[in-house]
Design a protein around this motif. Structure first.
Motif, mmCIF file in Angstrom:
data_model
loop_
_atom_site.group_PDB
_atom_site.id
_atom_site.type_symbol
_atom_site.label_atom_id
_atom_site.label_comp_id
_atom_site.label_asym_id
_atom_site.label_seq_id
_atom_site.Cartn_x
_atom_site.Cartn_y
_atom_site.Cartn_z
ATOM 1 N N SER A 9 42.735 39.735 27.298
ATOM 2 C CA SER A 9 42.852 41.105 27.808
ATOM 3 C C SER A 9 43.105 41.114 29.310
ATOM 4 C CB SER A 9 41.585 41.908 27.503
ATOM 5 O OG SER A 9 41.401 42.034 26.121
ATOM 6 N N LYS A 10 42.417 40.251 30.024
ATOM 7 C CA LYS A 10 42.596 40.184 31.468
ATOM 8 C C LYS A 10 43.999 39.705 31.815
ATOM 9 C CE LYS A 10 40.480 38.468 35.679
ATOM 10 N NZ LYS A 10 39.414 37.721 36.293
ATOM 11 N N MET A 11 44.507 38.728 31.078
ATOM 12 C CA MET A 11 45.849 38.220 31.308
ATOM 13 C C MET A 11 46.892 39.328 31.083
ATOM 14 S SD MET A 11 47.921 35.222 29.286
ATOM 15 C CE MET A 11 48.073 36.244 27.827
ATOM 16 N N VAL A 12 46.733 40.077 30.003
ATOM 17 C CA VAL A 12 47.658 41.174 29.701
ATOM 18 C C VAL A 12 47.558 42.249 30.785
ATOM 19 C CG1 VAL A 12 48.212 43.017 28.060
ATOM 20 C CG2 VAL A 12 47.702 40.710 27.223
ATOM 21 N N ASP A 13 46.346 42.576 31.192
ATOM 22 C CA ASP A 13 46.159 43.571 32.257
ATOM 23 C C ASP A 13 46.864 43.150 33.542
ATOM 24 O OD1 ASP A 13 44.637 45.111 30.540
ATOM 25 O OD2 ASP A 13 42.718 44.475 31.391
ATOM 26 N N GLU A 14 46.795 41.864 33.868
ATOM 27 C CA GLU A 14 47.458 41.363 35.070
ATOM 28 C C GLU A 14 48.975 41.456 34.945
ATOM 29 O OE1 GLU A 14 45.866 37.462 35.814
ATOM 30 O OE2 GLU A 14 43.915 38.269 36.410
ATOM 31 N N LEU A 15 49.502 41.197 33.750
ATOM 32 C CA LEU A 15 50.942 41.363 33.537
ATOM 33 C C LEU A 15 51.361 42.819 33.725
ATOM 34 C CD1 LEU A 15 51.734 39.095 30.464
ATOM 35 C CD2 LEU A 15 52.653 38.880 32.776
ATOM 36 N N VAL A 16 50.543 43.728 33.204
ATOM 37 C CA VAL A 16 50.843 45.151 33.359
ATOM 38 C C VAL A 16 50.841 45.526 34.843
ATOM 39 C CG1 VAL A 16 50.002 47.493 32.896
ATOM 40 C CG2 VAL A 16 50.039 45.789 31.056
ATOM 41 N N GLU A 17 49.864 45.042 35.572
ATOM 42 C CA GLU A 17 49.818 45.320 37.004
ATOM 43 C C GLU A 17 51.032 44.737 37.726
ATOM 44 O OE1 GLU A 17 46.111 44.107 38.761
ATOM 45 O OE2 GLU A 17 44.941 45.193 37.253
ATOM 46 N N PHE A 18 51.405 43.519 37.385
ATOM 47 C CA PHE A 18 52.539 42.860 38.030
ATOM 48 C C PHE A 18 53.852 43.561 37.712
ATOM 49 C CE2 PHE A 18 55.889 39.600 38.231
ATOM 50 C CZ PHE A 18 55.763 39.239 39.568
ATOM 51 N N SER A 19 53.914 44.242 36.556
ATOM 52 C CA SER A 19 55.158 44.905 36.152
ATOM 53 C C SER A 19 55.589 45.973 37.149
ATOM 54 C CB SER A 19 55.012 45.511 34.754
ATOM 55 O OG SER A 19 54.159 46.640 34.767
ATOM 56 N N GLU A 20 54.681 46.391 38.011
ATOM 57 C CA GLU A 20 55.026 47.349 39.062
ATOM 58 C C GLU A 20 56.116 46.771 39.969
ATOM 59 O OE1 GLU A 20 52.864 49.415 42.928
ATOM 60 O OE2 GLU A 20 51.621 48.629 41.311
ATOM 61 N N TYR A 21 56.167 45.461 40.091
ATOM 62 C CA TYR A 21 57.115 44.780 40.972
ATOM 63 C C TYR A 21 58.279 44.137 40.222
ATOM 64 C CZ TYR A 21 52.888 45.267 43.696
ATOM 65 O OH TYR A 21 51.765 45.774 44.296
ATOM 66 N N ASP A 22 58.280 44.248 38.894
ATOM 67 C CA ASP A 22 59.326 43.613 38.087
ATOM 68 C C ASP A 22 59.845 44.616 37.055
ATOM 69 O OD1 ASP A 22 60.806 42.131 36.209
ATOM 70 O OD2 ASP A 22 59.538 40.366 36.441
ATOM 71 N N PRO A 23 60.992 45.236 37.322
ATOM 72 C CA PRO A 23 61.515 46.271 36.417
ATOM 73 C C PRO A 23 61.766 45.772 34.996
ATOM 74 C CG PRO A 23 62.764 46.222 38.471
ATOM 75 C CD PRO A 23 61.843 45.050 38.509
ATOM 76 N N GLU A 24 62.223 44.534 34.853
ATOM 77 C CA GLU A 24 62.482 44.003 33.511
ATOM 78 C C GLU A 24 61.177 43.844 32.734
ATOM 79 O OE1 GLU A 24 64.898 40.351 31.358
ATOM 80 O OE2 GLU A 24 64.835 40.460 33.544
ATOM 81 N N LEU A 25 60.150 43.363 33.392
ATOM 82 C CA LEU A 25 58.834 43.244 32.762
ATOM 83 C C LEU A 25 58.298 44.629 32.404
ATOM 84 C CD1 LEU A 25 56.383 41.582 31.864
ATOM 85 C CD2 LEU A 25 55.591 41.633 34.250
#
Length: 68
Positions: A9-25
């Motif tokens: 869950s923490k890993m997924v949450d971090e990906l969601v947060e990082f997606s702010e800087y990566d439009p494709e993500l």
């Protein structure tokens, strides 16, 4: 088992947060969220399902390549 779920869950949450800087993500996350809603499952379950299928398919391809 709970520790594994927390880590995931923490890993997924971090990906969601990082997606702010990566439009494709961000697009991929929106797609996953939409698919989860269509299936009536949680976003985390959908991410797990996709990763699991990818892992299974990769291992199957690897197995086939070693057989030939």
């Amino acid at each position: 088992m709970l520790e594994s779920q927390t880590f995931f869950s923490k890993m997924v949450d971090e990906l969601v947060e990082f997606s702010e800087y990566d439009p494709e993500l961000a697009d991929g996350i929106r797609w996953l969220d939409n698919q989860a809603q269509k299936k009536g499952i949680t976003f985390y379950d959908m991410v797990f399902e996709v990763l699991y299928k990818h892992d299974v398919n990769s291992k199957a391809k690897e197995w086939l390549n070693t057989r030939n």
